[in-house]
Design an enzyme around this catalytic site. Sequence first.
Site, PDB file in Angstrom:
ATOM      1  N   TYR A  24       0.717  -1.072  -0.087  1.00 36.28           N
ATOM      2  CA  TYR A  24      -0.083  -0.059   0.114  1.00 36.28           C
ATOM      3  C   TYR A  24       0.853   1.394   0.102  1.00 36.28           C
ATOM      4  O   TYR A  24       0.645   2.211  -0.804  1.00 36.28           O
ATOM      5  CB  TYR A  24      -1.087   0.152   1.288  1.00 36.28           C
ATOM      6  CG  TYR A  24      -1.914   1.196   1.298  1.00 36.28           C
ATOM      7  CD1 TYR A  24      -3.042   1.090   0.460  1.00 36.28           C
ATOM      8  CD2 TYR A  24      -1.665   2.216   2.151  1.00 36.28           C
ATOM      9  CE1 TYR A  24      -3.873   2.360   0.574  1.00 36.28           C
ATOM     10  CE2 TYR A  24      -2.407   3.342   1.998  1.00 36.28           C
ATOM     11  CZ  TYR A  24      -3.647   3.272   1.190  1.00 36.28           C
ATOM     12  OH  TYR A  24      -4.534   4.378   1.320  1.00 36.28           O
ATOM     13  N   HIS A  28       1.314   4.211  -3.171  1.00 34.15           N
ATOM     14  CA  HIS A  28       1.132   5.664  -2.802  1.00 34.15           C
ATOM     15  C   HIS A  28       2.315   6.637  -3.044  1.00 34.15           C
ATOM     16  O   HIS A  28       2.434   7.722  -2.868  1.00 34.15           O
ATOM     17  CB  HIS A  28       0.324   5.852  -1.762  1.00 34.15           C
ATOM     18  CG  HIS A  28      -0.940   5.801  -1.759  1.00 34.15           C
ATOM     19  ND1 HIS A  28      -1.368   4.122  -1.547  1.00 34.15           N
ATOM     20  CD2 HIS A  28      -1.946   6.201  -1.728  1.00 34.15           C
ATOM     21  CE1 HIS A  28      -2.793   4.214  -1.423  1.00 34.15           C
ATOM     22  NE2 HIS A  28      -3.209   5.609  -1.652  1.00 34.15           N
ATOM     23  N   TYR A  47      -4.549  17.216   0.773  1.00 30.92           N
ATOM     24  CA  TYR A  47      -4.878  15.850   0.983  1.00 30.92           C
ATOM     25  C   TYR A  47      -3.667  14.837   1.428  1.00 30.92           C
ATOM     26  O   TYR A  47      -2.639  14.952   0.639  1.00 30.92           O
ATOM     27  CB  TYR A  47      -5.500  15.378  -0.323  1.00 30.92           C
ATOM     28  CG  TYR A  47      -5.916  13.690  -0.236  1.00 30.92           C
ATOM     29  CD1 TYR A  47      -6.518  13.501   0.892  1.00 30.92           C
ATOM     30  CD2 TYR A  47      -5.937  13.046  -1.289  1.00 30.92           C
ATOM     31  CE1 TYR A  47      -7.115  12.052   0.975  1.00 30.92           C
ATOM     32  CE2 TYR A  47      -6.608  11.788  -1.339  1.00 30.92           C
ATOM     33  CZ  TYR A  47      -7.192  11.213  -0.080  1.00 30.92           C
ATOM     34  OH  TYR A  47      -7.620  10.145   0.213  1.00 30.92           O
ATOM     35  N   TRP A  82      -8.715   3.516  -9.961  1.00 33.53           N
ATOM     36  CA  TRP A  82      -8.067   3.383  -8.807  1.00 33.53           C
ATOM     37  C   TRP A  82      -8.720   2.750  -7.560  1.00 33.53           C
ATOM     38  O   TRP A  82      -8.116   2.105  -6.880  1.00 33.53           O
ATOM     39  CB  TRP A  82      -7.619   4.887  -8.158  1.00 33.53           C
ATOM     40  CG  TRP A  82      -6.888   5.073  -7.245  1.00 33.53           C
ATOM     41  CD1 TRP A  82      -7.268   5.349  -5.775  1.00 33.53           C
ATOM     42  CD2 TRP A  82      -5.380   4.974  -6.970  1.00 33.53           C
ATOM     43  NE1 TRP A  82      -6.076   5.356  -4.973  1.00 33.53           N
ATOM     44  CE2 TRP A  82      -4.918   5.256  -5.929  1.00 33.53           C
ATOM     45  CE3 TRP A  82      -4.545   4.845  -8.036  1.00 33.53           C
ATOM     46  CZ2 TRP A  82      -3.637   4.899  -5.422  1.00 33.53           C
ATOM     47  CZ3 TRP A  82      -2.950   4.756  -7.595  1.00 33.53           C
ATOM     48  CH2 TRP A  82      -2.968   5.102  -6.485  1.00 33.53           C
TER      49      TRP A  82
END
Length: 111
Positions: A24, A28, A47, A82
């Site tokens: 993960y 990213h 964000y 996504w």
Amino acid sequence: MDDSSRRKRICFVLKVRQDRLEEYKLRHQAVWPDMQAALRESGWHNYSLFLRDDGLLVGYLETDDFAAAQERMARTEVNARWQAEMAPYFEDLDGRPDEGMKPLPEVFHLD
């Protein structure tokens, strides 16, 4: 008054599967440019995602209207791709990861 002073601060939590944490994080480090552009164009600002070792994922963003920003993202083709790729990374989801983002109530803010 600049735009940032009217934005609402949004925080949410999700749970990343323990066995997928490293993958993960790697995903990213290379978020698709068209996904980043779609987020910006949909009204997502500042964000950030924070990930604890036990899989607790904390998301933070600023936006004028979170529901509208989510809706604009949901209409993009890149978001559909996504979300489909990210779904297997999460625990306890009923639907797509972006549908599991429920804002936490803000109880304090120091300006």
